[in-house]
Design an enzyme around this catalytic site. Sequence first.
Site: not given
Length: 401
Positions: A125, A183
């Site tokens: 990430d 997301d």
Amino acid sequence: MRAKTPPMGWMSWNLCGREVNETIIRGVADALVTSGMAVIGYEYVCIDDHWQGGRDALGRLYPCIKKFPSGIKALADYVHERGLKLGIYSDAAEKTCGGEVASLGFEKQDARTFAAWEVDYLKYDYCYAPEDRATAVERYTTMGRALENCGREIVFAACEWGGRRPWEWAKSAGAQVWRTTFDIRDVWETPTYNTRQNGILNALERNTELAAFAEPGGWNDPDMLVVGLYGGGQEWMCPDGLPHSNETEYRSQMSLWCLMAAPLFATNDLRTMTDSTREILTNPEVIAINQDALGAQAVRTHRLISSVDVWQKPLTHGDRAIGILNRSEEARTVEILPGLPAGHAPGFQFQNLTFPATMLGVTPEHRVRDVWQRKDLGAIREKITLEIEPHETKLLCLAQA
Ligand code: GLA
């Protein structure tokens, strides 16, 4: 080559958030096998954020003892015994998105730790890292090289959400998968695209433009499947009171993600899913389109008026998958004709949603199959009429007769 076809599996984030633990991971691994998902290709069981405990005096990562009392190696053994693979998560900064310990400055050591635990997939990430592209390239390359030299084949999935155009550099940084979007949520469409709310259609729009960058060993990732969540999972999955997706929309996400050769990571609770959710996730002909060896991502070839879009994905042996999405709120009838109606130039968009088969690059001899209905519709030389529900994607396979 790592990730020769788009990786498939399950990821903990949407369902578990902070509450991931080894009992859930073991249960999901069992469910992958008993549901028939493993046999069809879902192989990675991925622990997302919040597995970490900290670093010991020697700088070695260790898991949260409460959530993973048996340790990650034991979990990897459990998963491997069932013919599956284990995924884990870290971040290219000092902290992960959830505020846990991350890998910046410890890349080589962490890669060796993951290899020692026999991990097979790393989602990496980008929270708490600088905005600029040069730093991202450098940080992903550092971890990419560390994984290449860790002595184990670990799929590397970059997750910087598309802001620095990773489709242009992530592959040379050593990644096989790169997120292209913020997301995803369990909703069909959100009014705007941003970090907080991003529905199936919003992710689709971003990812559609990137077809040219997908190939075996390097995949655009418009984020996880939300199939079967039905508003369950973490509370952020339905932001601002938006309704969760319905079954037609879940089937559409599956169709579109397969057409786009996207990684397929289910996120619903596989231990308790309904038969209809399982059927959406395990239709073998749909999965075959995603896993086709050519590795091409579908191109959106038509945007018909009345909000109907057409995608085409070339498959091996000259076959072709076609997706027809009805974005409108009413049912639409689409006719596929064997030739151009007189007077219309190729590429003309017809009021009545008729478009000619010749524009689809197929011959009259091709046979058309409705993949979800598992039904042959005949040769393309006859007119084919399709009724498409709101938000439904018709998925067709055109095969040489
Ligand atoms: C970011 C990622 C998500 C998830 C969370 C975990 O938001 O994009 O997919 O991994 O972090 O904190």
